[in-house]
Design a protein around this motif. Structure first.
Motif, PDB file in Angstrom:
ATOM      1  N   ILE A 112      37.881  43.976  19.225  1.00  0.00           N
ATOM      2  CA  ILE A 112      38.197  45.150  19.617  1.00  0.00           C
ATOM      3  C   ILE A 112      38.711  45.491  20.840  1.00  0.00           C
ATOM      4  O   ILE A 112      37.969  45.102  21.949  1.00  0.00           O
ATOM      5  CB  ILE A 112      37.009  46.339  19.292  1.00  0.00           C
ATOM      6  N   ASN A 113      39.962  45.708  21.205  1.00  0.00           N
ATOM      7  CA  ASN A 113      40.354  45.967  22.705  1.00  0.00           C
ATOM      8  C   ASN A 113      40.778  47.554  22.983  1.00  0.00           C
ATOM      9  O   ASN A 113      41.335  48.145  22.018  1.00  0.00           O
ATOM     10  CB  ASN A 113      41.977  45.173  22.804  1.00  0.00           C
ATOM     11  N   SER A 114      40.196  47.919  23.947  1.00  0.00           N
ATOM     12  CA  SER A 114      40.639  49.440  24.315  1.00  0.00           C
ATOM     13  C   SER A 114      40.854  49.583  25.987  1.00  0.00           C
ATOM     14  O   SER A 114      40.831  48.585  26.607  1.00  0.00           O
ATOM     15  CB  SER A 114      39.562  50.389  24.075  1.00  0.00           C
ATOM     16  N   SER A 115      41.165  50.655  26.471  1.00  0.00           N
ATOM     17  CA  SER A 115      41.443  50.769  28.163  1.00  0.00           C
ATOM     18  C   SER A 115      40.303  50.619  28.747  1.00  0.00           C
ATOM     19  O   SER A 115      40.171  50.118  29.784  1.00  0.00           O
ATOM     20  CB  SER A 115      42.046  52.149  28.042  1.00  0.00           C
ATOM     21  N   PHE A 116      38.995  50.556  28.156  1.00  0.00           N
ATOM     22  CA  PHE A 116      37.917  50.365  29.041  1.00  0.00           C
ATOM     23  C   PHE A 116      36.939  49.696  28.323  1.00  0.00           C
ATOM     24  O   PHE A 116      35.889  49.045  29.076  1.00  0.00           O
ATOM     25  CB  PHE A 116      37.199  51.863  29.210  1.00  0.00           C
ATOM     26  N   PHE A 117      37.149  48.882  27.172  1.00  0.00           N
ATOM     27  CA  PHE A 117      36.018  48.184  26.521  1.00  0.00           C
ATOM     28  C   PHE A 117      36.642  47.034  25.601  1.00  0.00           C
ATOM     29  O   PHE A 117      37.783  47.288  24.838  1.00  0.00           O
ATOM     30  CB  PHE A 117      35.314  49.243  25.419  1.00  0.00           C
ATOM     31  N   THR A 118      36.140  46.030  25.802  1.00  0.00           N
ATOM     32  CA  THR A 118      36.593  44.978  24.679  1.00  0.00           C
ATOM     33  C   THR A 118      35.594  44.116  24.135  1.00  0.00           C
ATOM     34  O   THR A 118      34.577  43.659  24.783  1.00  0.00           O
ATOM     35  CB  THR A 118      37.434  43.845  25.739  1.00  0.00           C
ATOM     36  N   LEU A 119      35.569  43.814  22.887  1.00  0.00           N
ATOM     37  CA  LEU A 119      34.464  43.025  22.280  1.00  0.00           C
ATOM     38  C   LEU A 119      35.113  42.031  21.297  1.00  0.00           C
ATOM     39  O   LEU A 119      36.102  42.404  20.557  1.00  0.00           O
ATOM     40  CB  LEU A 119      33.602  44.186  21.324  1.00  0.00           C
ATOM     41  N   HIS A 120      34.670  40.912  21.543  1.00  0.00           N
ATOM     42  CA  HIS A 120      35.156  39.658  20.621  1.00  0.00           C
ATOM     43  C   HIS A 120      33.985  39.106  19.888  1.00  0.00           C
ATOM     44  O   HIS A 120      32.709  38.878  20.634  1.00  0.00           O
ATOM     45  CB  HIS A 120      35.758  38.601  21.302  1.00  0.00           C
ATOM     46  N   SER A 121      33.915  38.834  18.616  1.00  0.00           N
ATOM     47  CA  SER A 121      32.713  38.202  17.933  1.00  0.00           C
ATOM     48  C   SER A 121      33.090  37.022  16.976  1.00  0.00           C
ATOM     49  O   SER A 121      34.270  37.349  16.220  1.00  0.00           O
ATOM     50  CB  SER A 121      31.717  38.994  17.516  1.00  0.00           C
ATOM     51  N   SER A 122      32.240  36.125  16.793  1.00  0.00           N
ATOM     52  CA  SER A 122      32.778  35.215  15.624  1.00  0.00           C
ATOM     53  C   SER A 122      31.797  34.439  14.934  1.00  0.00           C
ATOM     54  O   SER A 122      30.718  34.253  15.713  1.00  0.00           O
ATOM     55  CB  SER A 122      34.137  34.158  16.054  1.00  0.00           C
TER      56      SER A 122
END
Length: 647
Positions: free
Chosen positions: A470-480
């Motif tokens: 998830i990418n946004s203007s104030f938050f990024t989350l990567h998982s795998s």
């Protein structure tokens, strides 16, 4: 009463177009007529209200809605942006590198949660880099897409000819990627992308343990030339080093062809302490690397483009088990000559790529061997609305094995769940297979402490990965999540406490998960605060019953890794900016010799338009830890430096 007319305007008819930076201001407050269209440009608009994407700010900490969707990354053989590619690619930008408490490329890679960096000595004078529980021989090291790995041993692959000032970004691809980069990308790849142009600068640094160094860079619009030198006492017994590097890059165009010429060289001399055996503290090693490549890109039509990339890589290695005695002394000269041709065309059903690579690897001096690898690639990318599917196969043949072609297919898929102007969410799935030849060291090396095995089988793997971001203007989350089924995996092991290390094949499966998030907490006027956190878990399953006293590499994987990094910038203005960055890393390695440990690093940067001053504090708690076997790492390390920019 007189009323001011804010929107009174005259008409302006374009006679010609201008690409100058000030061109927009010449039409403010006027009505612009383009053909029959009329566009009103407001003369008293606030800058924050302009809904136009301008050039990226140099400070990533205060960047808001900028993403990397438009940056072309190396997740496939056809050029795709990060928003299009079907693989998860971790990108570390030049701004991330500049702010972080790092001094080498190897330190930068420690920032990536799924990357294991096992260093011998300070400043990563010799470093083993692996991904998701693999080994240092199982990843491809690329410089602008050119394979610079060392077929003698992966211990020497991380001798990078570039400095931190040269780097535009670092791309990390996890999982088998042989159908994109060839057989060496058995468990992933690291691609360093250098800057085109940029600032010219000169800098010096100094600090603990007699450490001193300097670096200079001259940059033009399409040219870059850099050189650097560093020396240190090392911080532990017999761990001094002297190292230098140089890099030249030139881009130019002839007719419709784009050329990139790269030349690089590195040199290192260092005390190797107990690098390869705890019984010999007076080891010594010197390494050299000379690298050249030409990248030619062109197109026969708007739909068909091609790339030709010849390269040459020469590595030298001189090792002494007991310096000056002749015991365990050996010399190696490894020569790699290769080239690849890749073409891709766009048509109704997507982007199709095909290519061929030929790579000859030879080694001389202590032992002699050579082999030639042939790889044929075929890939097709389907990009339709929210979906991207990339499927392909590599056919690989090596004269050092059976000279027959073996086929390794793979498929990657991505679905964009949703996308707005300020955020997007993607989910990924990939299944790939790969094949890797043993290194020359695995096959032939012999010393009082190690013995290779010329009957080793090539490694094979099936790699499955699922994840999302998830990418946004104030938050990024990567998982795998990942699972790698490994057959004939290679490790160096001791079968008893008095035995040598032997190279042998094992069946090993690696499985695990990782998660990364970045949050912009404060971004107000002259100050900003962001926070980054990551966690990686890896577990391994071995299927044979052979009793092993000690593993040296493959079975000493990093079971847990936690990274935390708050970043604060204040007084951000046209005069100067003050940056604070703290990095915390906790890790737990599998193996009876290792204990969990924590490291805290910090960096303060005072940045001005024409200069930059830094203070780095590494291993603040002065914990004496071990990354590999009995090689003890130095304690608290302080470095200060200053860089002058020539714009």
């Amino acid at each position: 009463m007189k009323k001011e007319q804010f929107f009174s305007r005259t008409s302006l008819r374009f006679r010609r177009f201008s690409r100058k930076g000030y061109a927009l201001f010449s039409v403010l407050g006027r009505e612009v007529l383009i053909g029959v269209l009329s566009v009103a440009v407001v003369s008293h608009a606030m800058a924050d209200g302009i809904s136009v994407d301008t050039e990226l700010a140099k400070d990533t900490v205060v960047r808001e809605a900028q993403t990397l969707d438009d940056v072309v990354v190396v997740g496939s053989r056809a050029p795709l942006t990060e928003g299009e590619t079907a693989r998860m690619v971790t990108v570390i930008t030049s701004d991330d590198i500049q702010r972080a408490p790092v001094t080498t490329v190897n330190d930068v890679l420690k920032m990536a949660t799924g990357v294991d960096v096992r260093q011998r000595g300070g400043f990563g004078v010799q470093t083993d880099i692996s991904i998701d529980g693999g080994t240092f021989d199982q990843i491809a090291i690329l410089l602008n897409g050119v394979n610079i790995g060392n077929p003698q041993t992966g211990h020497l692959s991380a001798d990078f000819p570039v400095s931190l000032e040269d780097i535009e970004r670092i791309e990390i691809i996890e999982g088998a990627a042989a159908r994109v980069f060839g057989a060496s990308a058995f468990n992933g790849a690291v691609n360093i992308v250098t800057k085109r142009g940029g600032d010219s600068s000169v800098g010096i640094e100094g600090g603990s343990f007699g450490t001193f160094g300097g670096n200079g860079r001259i940059a033009g619009k399409e040219m870059s030339l850099s050189a650097g030198y560093r020396q240190s006492d090392g911080g532990t017994e017999n761990s001094y080093f002297r190292q230098s590097q140089g890099f030249y890059s030139q881009n130019f165009q002839l007719s419709t062809f784009n050329f990139q010429l790269m030349l690089g060289a590195t040199g290192k001399r260092y005390g190797a302490n107990t690098f390869y055996s705890a019984a010999y503290p007076d080891q010594y090693e010197s390494n050299g690397r000379y690298f050249a490549s030409v990248d030619v890109k062109g197109k026969l039509s708007d739909a068909f483009q091609f790339q030709v990339q010849p390269y040459w890589n020469l590595n030298t290695d001189h090792f002494q088990l007991i310096r000056g005695s002749g015991v365990g002394e050996n010399f190696h000269r490894t020569n790699v000559v290769g080239g690849k041709v890749n073409g891709h065309f766009d048509w109704l059903l997507g982007k199709t790529s095909c290519g061929v690579e030929i790579r000859n690897e030879s080694i001389r001096r202590t032992f002699h061997s050579d082999r030639t690898e042939y790889s044929l690639f075929l890939e097709h990318n389907i990009i339709y609305k929210r979906c991207t599917v990339s499927m392909g196969v590599v056919a690989n043949s090596n004269t050092g094995y059976d000279s027959r072609f073996h086929f390794f297919p793979g498929i990657d898929a991505k679905y964009r769940v949703w996308k707005t102007s300020k955020a997007n969410c993607d989910i990924f799935m990939s299944y790939n297979t790969a094949f890797r030849m043993p290194t020359f060291t695995d096959l032939f090396y012999k010393s009082p402490t190690n013995e290779g095995n010329k009957d080793l089988k090539p490694e094979r793997v099936q790699s499955l990965r699922v994840g999302g971001k998830i990418n946004s203007s104030f938050f990024t989350l990567h998982s795998s999540l990942f699972y790698d089924w490994g057959t004939d995996m290679i490790d160096w092991v001791m079968y008893s406490p008095t035995d040598k290390y032997h190279s042998a094949n094992f069946r090993l499966d690696n499985r695990g998960a990782n998660i990364n998030c970045q949050l912009s907490i404060i971004n107000y006027q002259l100050s900003s605060l962001s926070f980054q956190a990551g966690y990686c878990f890896i577990d391994q399953k071995r299927y044979d019953d052979v009793v092993i006293f000690k593993s040296n590499y493959a079975m000493e994987y990093l079971k847990h890794k936690v990274t935390l990094s708050p970043q604060l910038s204040i007084f951000h203005s046209s005069l100067f900016t003050l940056h604070f960055n703290v990095s915390y890393r906790w890790q737990d390695r599998q193996g009876p010799l290792y204990k969990p440990f924590s490291l805290i690093d910090a960096k303060v940067t005072l940045e001005h338009k024409k200069y930059e001053a830094t203070l780095s504090l590494n291993n603040i708690t002065s914990y004496r830890y071990y990354d590999l076997s009995t090689v003890r790492q130095p304690g608290f390390w302080c470095m200060a430096g200053i860089k002058v920019k020539f714009l």
